[in-house]
Every structure is written in C-alpha cells, then in structure tokens.
Design an enzyme around this catalytic site. Sequence first.
Site, PDB file in Angstrom:
ATOM      1  N   GLU A 197       4.083  -0.425  26.412  1.00 54.03           N
ATOM      2  CA  GLU A 197       2.690  -0.042  26.203  1.00 54.03           C
ATOM      3  C   GLU A 197       2.423   0.793  24.944  1.00 54.03           C
ATOM      4  O   GLU A 197       1.904   1.917  25.029  1.00 54.03           O
ATOM      5  CB  GLU A 197       2.160   0.693  27.438  1.00 54.03           C
ATOM      6  CG  GLU A 197       2.124  -0.213  28.654  1.00 54.03           C
ATOM      7  CD  GLU A 197       1.548   0.448  29.907  1.00 54.03           C
ATOM      8  OE1 GLU A 197       1.351   1.687  29.887  1.00 54.03           O
ATOM      9  OE2 GLU A 197       1.297  -0.274  30.888  1.00 54.03           O
ATOM     10  N   GLU A 248       3.592  -6.026  33.300  1.00 57.48           N
ATOM     11  CA  GLU A 248       3.102  -5.165  34.377  1.00 57.48           C
ATOM     12  C   GLU A 248       1.766  -5.680  34.875  1.00 57.48           C
ATOM     13  O   GLU A 248       0.861  -5.956  34.084  1.00 57.48           O
ATOM     14  CB  GLU A 248       2.945  -3.707  33.915  1.00 57.48           C
ATOM     15  CG  GLU A 248       4.250  -2.987  33.632  1.00 57.48           C
ATOM     16  CD  GLU A 248       4.039  -1.516  33.293  1.00 57.48           C
ATOM     17  OE1 GLU A 248       2.950  -0.978  33.609  1.00 57.48           O
ATOM     18  OE2 GLU A 248       4.957  -0.911  32.707  1.00 57.48           O
TER      19      GLU A 248
END
Length: 401
Positions: free
Chosen positions: A201, A346
């Site tokens: 991320e 995710e």
Amino acid sequence: MKRIRALLLIFAILTVTLLPFISFRGPTIAADPNNDDWLHVEGNKIVDMYGNQVWLTGCNWFGFNTGTNVFDGVWSCNMREAIQGMADRGINFLRIPISTELLYQWSQGVYPSANVNDFVNPELDGMNSLELFDFAVQSCKESGIKIMVDIHSPSTDAMGHIYPVWYDGTFTTEIWISTLEWLTERYKNDDTILALDLKNEPHGTPGTTPMAKWDGSTDLNNWKHAAQTCAERILAINPNILIVVEGVEVYPKPGYDYTAVDEWGKESKYFYNWWGGNLRGVRDYPINLGKYQKQLVYSPHDYGPLVHKQPWFYEGFNKETLYNDCWRDNWAYIHEENIAPLLMGEWGGFMDGGDNEKWMKALRDFIIENKIHHTFWCYNANSGDTGGLVTHDFITWEEDK
C-alpha cells in the site's frame, strides 16, 4: 514433475508485541530438489511451465510484520494445523506480511525470538523467528500451499502499514532492495515462495511528506521507478519468481502532474482510491522489466464501507456502479486490455448483513467471473476493521465468510 495442491486447485476459490530477545544461532534450509512449479505471465493470465492457467486463491496471515515475529495467533493455535485448515478450504496461496527491519536483522545474522505457545506448538519449542519462518514454508509445502512474501512496512510495527513509502529514516531504499535480494537468494531453490509483493500500500496525498507517486521520474518517492529497479535486481538472482507491484493512492488528472495543488471549493486535480489501489499510472508509465516482463503482476487493494465510506458507496450501489465508479479505471482495465494479470492482494471485511457484505459479495463475483487472483484479508481474528476467517482461537473457522 511433482503436482501439488497449489497447481491442482486451478479453478478453486476461497469462497503482542514481544520484546525481541536476540540469539545468534544461524538457521539453515535444505534446497528443494524438485523445483519445477515456477509460474510466469501470458497476457492477463498466470500459467505454469507448460502454459496451463493457474488461479491463485488465497489469504493473508500477518504477524511477522508486527513484532510478534511469527504469525499472530500462534500464541493459541497450532501453526501446522492452521495451514492445513487453509488448504482444506481451497486456499492455495498465502500472503505473508513482513517488515524490512526483520529481513534486515535476519540478513545480518540476528534472529529475534517470537511469541509462540510451546504447549500448543511443541514442535516449535526453542525456535527463533527465522527458524519459525522456515517451518511455515515447510508446512505450506507439505499442505500444497504456495507463498507470497509481502513487504508490509520498513520498520517492525503493528501499525507500520500507515507509513506511506518503502523507506524511512533508518531503512533506506537500498536496504529495502538488498534485503529482498537476500531473501531471494536464500529461497531461490525452493518454489514454495512463488512471489514477492514489493511493498504494501504505497500511498500519500498531495501536500503530505513523504508521498508515494507514480510517474516517469527517478525521484526518491516515485514508486514506479523504485519498484522497477527493485524488481530488476531480484530477477537477476531468480528470474522465475513473480514480481507483484501495487499501486498508489492518488494520480493526477489529465493536464496535471504531481506538482498540482488543489484549491478549496474546486474540483480536485487528482484521482483518489484506496491505499495501493490506484493503478491508473500503468497506462502512462507501465513497469518495464525487459526480458523479465513475463514475471510481472499488478496488485490493487479494495475494501468496503466499514473500512472507509468512499464516495462510491452511495445508496443503491451495486457491482455495476462499483465497476464504473472505481474498479474499471483504477485497475480492471489492466485485466480487460490484456496488459498483465491482476492479484487482489487485500479485500475482505465483516459479514454485517448490510452494505459491507454487499460490497464483499460484489467483488467476490467479479473475482470469480474474471478469474482474478487474490489473497483475502485475512486469516487473523485480530484484524480490527475486517475481522478474520477464524474466531478468537485462531483455529475455528467463520464458515459463512
């Protein structure tokens, strides 16, 4: 050639902190003499050495990134039993978050101890963190599960994912790359570790420092340049490993670049998405790995309204509106235009009987319809904003989920 569950399940889908007491006992691993399950990319598909399509359907299990220095939950569950439970439910791919700090410690011969319940895990008695990682790799091998190592944060920290980039004041870009080179060298003869997710991320918004961006520069904070440089060095050691690259948070709208400043009351000059979920830059500045291009996979993240009430979660949203408002332009086009495979690194959340569950079912259906690879977030019962695939004992499954 061996055929294990990870390749047989081509079309199956997954419907603390401990003070690091240090030892200096150097663990060793045995090479896998039958090292032939490596994968590569053809268009938007991942295939085996014979060109057979593979579908990686998995989950995340965190803890090596948090200071536990092993999977969270091994303080109450048996690690090998938990991994076998994943395999029994069609999981063939395990994403393991880890920190650059822990990899660096291992590479320097420092092996922090870990939070393990030896009564439940007598076979783990006395093992340090690297020995425990090797045990996890061996357990996955025995159960037919492949592994993707995810660099979740520079420093070991349960909240490390909040830090936006792959370097900090202690762990530089060079240390990040060199530790991944060390990891690659150590396991290059073991095809249980099939993939490396280079950084979890990357994110940040204009005006914040540091901020991960995606453009054609060689700036320190240009994630595209850093990922490409890192990938090339990894693939020079093991040209067979899959390189998984996430997106960023913001990307400039046409006519602007990352110097643009938003003005109060006016439309933003940037496209926003989830952390790591904005892959719009691939169209303008694709990762170029040259002779290694067939090892590249792009990896967005996507979440529901219980994680954050994004503007596309308006009343009446559905799979079609989610696709039009978010998925298509941020990442789905990569699959649809046959640029590269996608791996949803995710996604997941609580089964709330409401909007969060509606989003989760919509994305589930999109993943199935397009055979998108994925690792569900997460196995852990202690994920505060999503819950886990198991309950508080880390072994009893939330079967509905």
